[in-house]
Motif scaffolding. Structure first.
Motif, PDB file in Angstrom:
ATOM      1  N   LEU A 157      -2.769 -26.135  -0.308  1.00 23.32           N
ATOM      2  CA  LEU A 157      -1.872 -27.258  -0.026  1.00 23.32           C
ATOM      3  C   LEU A 157      -1.733 -28.156  -1.248  1.00 23.32           C
ATOM      4  CD1 LEU A 157      -0.232 -28.957   2.015  1.00 23.32           C
ATOM      5  CD2 LEU A 157      -2.380 -30.090   2.628  1.00 23.32           C
ATOM      6  N   LEU A 158      -2.821 -28.378  -1.976  1.00 27.36           N
ATOM      7  CA  LEU A 158      -2.784 -29.242  -3.152  1.00 27.36           C
ATOM      8  C   LEU A 158      -1.935 -28.627  -4.265  1.00 27.36           C
ATOM      9  CD1 LEU A 158      -6.534 -30.358  -3.360  1.00 27.36           C
ATOM     10  CD2 LEU A 158      -4.630 -31.519  -2.244  1.00 27.36           C
ATOM     11  N   ILE A 159      -2.012 -27.311  -4.409  1.00 25.38           N
ATOM     12  CA  ILE A 159      -1.235 -26.645  -5.462  1.00 25.38           C
ATOM     13  C   ILE A 159       0.251 -26.854  -5.236  1.00 25.38           C
ATOM     14  CG2 ILE A 159      -0.657 -24.436  -6.522  1.00 25.38           C
ATOM     15  CD1 ILE A 159      -3.428 -23.438  -5.898  1.00 25.38           C
ATOM     16  N   TYR A 160       0.711 -26.590  -4.033  1.00 26.58           N
ATOM     17  CA  TYR A 160       2.156 -26.657  -3.782  1.00 26.58           C
ATOM     18  C   TYR A 160       2.659 -28.098  -3.687  1.00 26.58           C
ATOM     19  CZ  TYR A 160       2.216 -21.631  -3.191  1.00 26.58           C
ATOM     20  OH  TYR A 160       2.124 -20.284  -3.432  1.00 26.58           O
ATOM     21  N   LEU A 161       1.830 -29.002  -3.212  1.00 32.63           N
ATOM     22  CA  LEU A 161       2.233 -30.413  -3.213  1.00 32.63           C
ATOM     23  C   LEU A 161       2.358 -30.928  -4.640  1.00 32.63           C
ATOM     24  CD1 LEU A 161       0.225 -32.009  -0.262  1.00 32.63           C
ATOM     25  CD2 LEU A 161       2.685 -31.572  -0.386  1.00 32.63           C
ATOM     26  N   SER A 162       1.416 -30.552  -5.485  1.00 32.44           N
ATOM     27  CA  SER A 162       1.481 -30.972  -6.886  1.00 32.44           C
ATOM     28  C   SER A 162       2.710 -30.379  -7.575  1.00 32.44           C
ATOM     29  CB  SER A 162       0.200 -30.544  -7.615  1.00 32.44           C
ATOM     30  OG  SER A 162       0.227 -30.973  -8.951  1.00 32.44           O
ATOM     31  N   ALA A 163       2.978 -29.100  -7.300  1.00 29.55           N
ATOM     32  CA  ALA A 163       4.162 -28.458  -7.897  1.00 29.55           C
ATOM     33  C   ALA A 163       5.439 -29.111  -7.389  1.00 29.55           C
ATOM     34  CB  ALA A 163       4.154 -26.969  -7.577  1.00 29.55           C
ATOM     35  N   TYR A 164       5.458 -29.481  -6.121  1.00 30.07           N
ATOM     36  CA  TYR A 164       6.649 -30.083  -5.526  1.00 30.07           C
ATOM     37  C   TYR A 164       6.878 -31.501  -6.048  1.00 30.07           C
ATOM     38  CZ  TYR A 164       9.686 -32.185  -1.993  1.00 30.07           C
ATOM     39  OH  TYR A 164      10.704 -32.862  -1.363  1.00 30.07           O
ATOM     40  N   TRP A 165       5.810 -32.288  -6.129  1.00 29.04           N
ATOM     41  CA  TRP A 165       5.956 -33.681  -6.544  1.00 29.04           C
ATOM     42  C   TRP A 165       6.167 -33.824  -8.046  1.00 29.04           C
ATOM     43  CZ3 TRP A 165       1.357 -35.177  -2.927  1.00 29.04           C
ATOM     44  CH2 TRP A 165       1.862 -35.500  -1.666  1.00 29.04           C
ATOM     45  N   HIS A 166       5.470 -33.033  -8.840  1.00 31.91           N
ATOM     46  CA  HIS A 166       5.537 -33.200 -10.290  1.00 31.91           C
ATOM     47  C   HIS A 166       6.577 -32.304 -10.953  1.00 31.91           C
ATOM     48  CE1 HIS A 166       2.254 -35.994 -10.593  1.00 31.91           C
ATOM     49  NE2 HIS A 166       1.396 -35.166 -10.047  1.00 31.91           N
ATOM     50  N   GLN A 167       6.840 -31.139 -10.385  1.00 30.17           N
ATOM     51  CA  GLN A 167       7.814 -30.221 -10.965  1.00 30.17           C
ATOM     52  C   GLN A 167       8.880 -29.916  -9.907  1.00 30.17           C
ATOM     53  OE1 GLN A 167       7.558 -29.660 -14.175  1.00 30.17           O
ATOM     54  NE2 GLN A 167       5.592 -30.722 -14.279  1.00 30.17           N
ATOM     55  N   LYS A 168       9.063 -28.674  -9.558  1.00 28.14           N
ATOM     56  CA  LYS A 168       9.939 -28.299  -8.460  1.00 28.14           C
ATOM     57  C   LYS A 168       9.559 -26.903  -7.982  1.00 28.14           C
ATOM     58  CE  LYS A 168      13.652 -26.548 -11.450  1.00 28.14           C
ATOM     59  NZ  LYS A 168      15.112 -26.632 -11.751  1.00 28.14           N
ATOM     60  N   ILE A 169       9.825 -26.643  -6.709  1.00 31.18           N
ATOM     61  CA  ILE A 169       9.477 -25.359  -6.129  1.00 31.18           C
ATOM     62  C   ILE A 169      10.585 -24.345  -6.415  1.00 31.18           C
ATOM     63  CG2 ILE A 169       8.962 -24.094  -4.018  1.00 31.18           C
ATOM     64  CD1 ILE A 169       6.752 -25.951  -4.839  1.00 31.18           C
ATOM     65  N   THR A 170      10.222 -23.310  -7.132  1.00 28.14           N
ATOM     66  CA  THR A 170      11.127 -22.188  -7.399  1.00 28.14           C
ATOM     67  C   THR A 170      10.399 -20.905  -7.013  1.00 28.14           C
ATOM     68  OG1 THR A 170      10.363 -21.860  -9.672  1.00 28.14           O
ATOM     69  CG2 THR A 170      12.144 -23.462  -9.332  1.00 28.14           C
ATOM     70  N   ILE A 171      11.065 -19.793  -7.156  1.00 33.45           N
ATOM     71  CA  ILE A 171      10.428 -18.523  -6.848  1.00 33.45           C
ATOM     72  C   ILE A 171       9.225 -18.289  -7.754  1.00 33.45           C
ATOM     73  CG2 ILE A 171      11.976 -17.266  -8.393  1.00 33.45           C
ATOM     74  CD1 ILE A 171      10.382 -16.001  -5.073  1.00 33.45           C
ATOM     75  N   HIS A 172       9.302 -18.791  -8.991  1.00 33.04           N
ATOM     76  CA  HIS A 172       8.201 -18.606  -9.935  1.00 33.04           C
ATOM     77  C   HIS A 172       7.030 -19.537  -9.606  1.00 33.04           C
ATOM     78  CE1 HIS A 172      11.735 -17.110 -12.243  1.00 33.04           C
ATOM     79  NE2 HIS A 172      10.874 -16.186 -12.618  1.00 33.04           N
ATOM     80  N   THR A 173       7.320 -20.826  -9.384  1.00 35.48           N
ATOM     81  CA  THR A 173       6.230 -21.755  -9.087  1.00 35.48           C
ATOM     82  C   THR A 173       5.596 -21.457  -7.731  1.00 35.48           C
ATOM     83  OG1 THR A 173       7.840 -23.348  -8.170  1.00 35.48           O
ATOM     84  CG2 THR A 173       7.208 -23.604 -10.490  1.00 35.48           C
ATOM     85  N   PHE A 174       6.341 -20.790  -6.851  1.00 36.69           N
ATOM     86  CA  PHE A 174       5.780 -20.414  -5.551  1.00 36.69           C
ATOM     87  C   PHE A 174       4.900 -19.171  -5.652  1.00 36.69           C
ATOM     88  CE2 PHE A 174       5.890 -18.040  -1.568  1.00 36.69           C
ATOM     89  CZ  PHE A 174       5.465 -19.012  -0.662  1.00 36.69           C
ATOM     90  N   SER A 175       5.315 -18.199  -6.425  1.00 38.95           N
ATOM     91  CA  SER A 175       4.621 -16.909  -6.447  1.00 38.95           C
ATOM     92  C   SER A 175       3.460 -16.859  -7.433  1.00 38.95           C
ATOM     93  CB  SER A 175       5.611 -15.790  -6.773  1.00 38.95           C
ATOM     94  OG  SER A 175       6.228 -16.015  -8.037  1.00 38.95           O
ATOM     95  N   VAL A 176       3.562 -17.589  -8.547  1.00 37.08           N
ATOM     96  CA  VAL A 176       2.520 -17.503  -9.578  1.00 37.08           C
ATOM     97  C   VAL A 176       1.141 -17.927  -9.064  1.00 37.08           C
ATOM     98  CG1 VAL A 176       1.737 -18.545 -11.749  1.00 37.08           C
ATOM     99  CG2 VAL A 176       4.042 -17.618 -11.571  1.00 37.08           C
ATOM    100  N   PRO A 177       0.995 -19.035  -8.294  1.00 35.85           N
ATOM    101  CA  PRO A 177      -0.334 -19.368  -7.762  1.00 35.85           C
ATOM    102  C   PRO A 177      -0.904 -18.272  -6.867  1.00 35.85           C
ATOM    103  CG  PRO A 177       1.155 -21.233  -7.523  1.00 35.85           C
ATOM    104  CD  PRO A 177       1.992 -20.064  -7.931  1.00 35.85           C
ATOM    105  N   ILE A 178      -0.043 -17.598  -6.122  1.00 33.49           N
ATOM    106  CA  ILE A 178      -0.512 -16.523  -5.254  1.00 33.49           C
ATOM    107  C   ILE A 178      -1.047 -15.362  -6.079  1.00 33.49           C
ATOM    108  CG2 ILE A 178       0.190 -14.861  -3.494  1.00 33.49           C
ATOM    109  CD1 ILE A 178       2.260 -16.870  -2.535  1.00 33.49           C
ATOM    110  N   ILE A 179      -0.330 -15.038  -7.159  1.00 29.05           N
ATOM    111  CA  ILE A 179      -0.797 -13.970  -8.052  1.00 29.05           C
ATOM    112  C   ILE A 179      -2.146 -14.340  -8.667  1.00 29.05           C
ATOM    113  CG2 ILE A 179      -0.284 -12.690 -10.171  1.00 29.05           C
ATOM    114  CD1 ILE A 179       2.694 -13.072  -9.512  1.00 29.05           C
TER     115      ILE A 179
END
Length: 308
Positions: free
Chosen positions: A144-166
Motif C-alpha cells: 500500500l505504501l509503494i503505490y500511495l507514494s507512487a500516486y502522490w509523488h509521481q503518477k500511476i502508469t503501467i510501468h510504475t504499477f508493474s515494476v514494484p511487482i517484478i
C-alpha cells in the motif's frame, strides 16, 4: 538545554545521541555481565548488536535528512534513539535484520518525491519488500505504501504499477527456486497460509501497557496537531506527511495483529512515531514547553528501562 542542543540538525547532535545510546546500552549489559546474567559470549553478541544499532541510526538519519521529513533539527533522531533504547531488549539478530530491510524499503518509497530514477526506486522498494515477505508474508501490506507514494509523488502508469511487482517477485522466485532444488517447496506455501491472531499481548504487563498507551496517545495528538496545518498546503511535504501517517497506521495494525508479543512490529513503529512526535513538537513556540516535554520523555524512557 535540550531544546537548544536539538534545535539544529548538526553532526555533533547525531554523534552525541549515538554515543549516549552506546554508553547506556553497554552500561546495562556490563551490569548484567557482572551480575552473572550474561557470559562472555553473550556480552560479545551484545556488542555486535550495538554495531547493528549504529548502522540503523545512520540509515534513519539519511532517510529523514535526505527527504526533509522534519525541519532542520534533531528532534526526530532524539525520539528515535530513546525509543530504540527502550525496545533494545527485544532486539535480536532477526528483528534487527528486519528493521534494516524495513528502513531500506522506506528509504526508497519516501525518496519518490524526487523524479530521478523512479522505476529503479520502485523496483528496489518491491525487492526489499519481497525479502521481508520471504520471512514474514504479512508485511505484504506495505505494498500500500509503494503505490500511495507512487500516486502522490509521481503518477500511476503501467510501468510504475508493474515494476514494484517484478521487484517483489524477484527474491520470492530466487527463494522458491532454492526450495524447489532441495525439494522443500512446501515450506514457501506453508508460510503464506499462516493465520493472524488479534491479541494485545504486549499490554499484559501494566508497566508496558502504561508506556505504550501513553506513547500512542501523544503520537496521535501530535499527528492531529500537525495534520491541521500540513494537509492544508498542497506541497511535497503534505504528500510525505500523508505517507508517514499511513505508514504509522499500517505498522500499528500489524502491531495489534501480530502473532507474538514484542515482535518486529514494535521496532517498526519507532520510525513513524519518532517523526510524528518531531513534527508535532516543531509547532510549539515556547522553548520552555519544548524542554519540559523533552525532559519528561527522557525521564519516562529511563523509568521504563529501570523497571524493565
Amino acid at each position: 538545554m535540550l531544546a537548544n542542543f536539538l534545535n539544529k540538525s548538526k553532526p555533533i547532535n547525531f554523534i552525541g545521541l549515538m554515543i549516549f545510546f552506546a554508553v547506556c546500552f553497554l552500561t546495562l549489559n556490563f551490569i548484567a555481565f557482572f551480575n552473572n546474567q550474561l557470559n562472555v559470549n553473550d556480552l560479545l553478541q551484545k556488542i555486535v548488536v550495538l554495531l547493528v544499532f549504529i548502522s540503523i541510526f545512520f540509515i534513519y538519519n539519511f532517510i529523514t535528512s535526505k527527504n526533509n521529513l522534519t525541519y532542520d533539527n534533531s528532534f526526530g533522531f532524539y525520539f528515535f534513539t530513546l525509543l530504540m533504547g527502550c525496545f533494545s531488549s527485544i532486539a535480536d539478530y532477526r528483528t534487527l535484520f528486519f528493521t534494516i530491510i524495513y528502513l531500506l524499503f522506506l528509504r526508497k518509497i519516501y525518496s519518490l518525491q524526487s523524479s530521478k530514477k523512479v522505476l529503479k526506486k520502485l523496483f528496489d522498494a518491491g525487492f526489499w519488500l519481497g525479502i521481508l515477505c520471504v520471512f514474514e508474508p504479512k508485511f505484504i501490506l506495505f505494498f500500500l505504501l509503494i503505490y500511495l507514494s507512487a500516486y502522490w509523488h509521481q503518477k500511476i502508469t503501467i510501468h510504475t504499477f508493474s515494476v514494484p511487482i517484478i521487484g517483489f517477485l524477484t527474491p520470492l522466485f530466487c527463494y522458491f527456486s532454492y526450495l524447489f532444488w532441495y525439494g522443500n517447496q512446501e515450506v514457501l506455501t506453508s508460510m503464506f497460509i499462516k493465520g493472524f491472531s488479534f491479541k494485545m499481548s504486549f499490554f499484559t504487563d501494566e508497566k508496558e501497557r502504561i508506556f505504550m498507551m501513553s506513547l500512542l496517545f501523544i503520537t496521535f495528538f501530535a499527528a492531529f496537531l500537525k495534520s491541521r496545518k500540513a494537509l492544508l498546503i498542497n506541497n511535497t511535504f503534505k504528500r510525505s506527511w500523508s505517507l508517514l501517517l499511513i505508514n504509522f497506521l499500517v505498522v500499528l495494525g500489524l502491531f495489534f495483529f501480530e502473532n507474538d508479543s514484542k515482535n518486529t512490529e514494535t521496532l517498526f513503529l519507532v520510525f513513524p512515531i519518532s517523526l510524528i512526535l518531531a513534527n508535532g513538537i516543531e509547532l510549539v513556540k515556547k522553548r520552555i514547553v519544548i524542554n519540559i516535554f523533552l525532559y519528561l520523555f527522557l525521564i519516562g524512557c529511563i523509568a521504563y528501562l529501570t523497571f524493565l
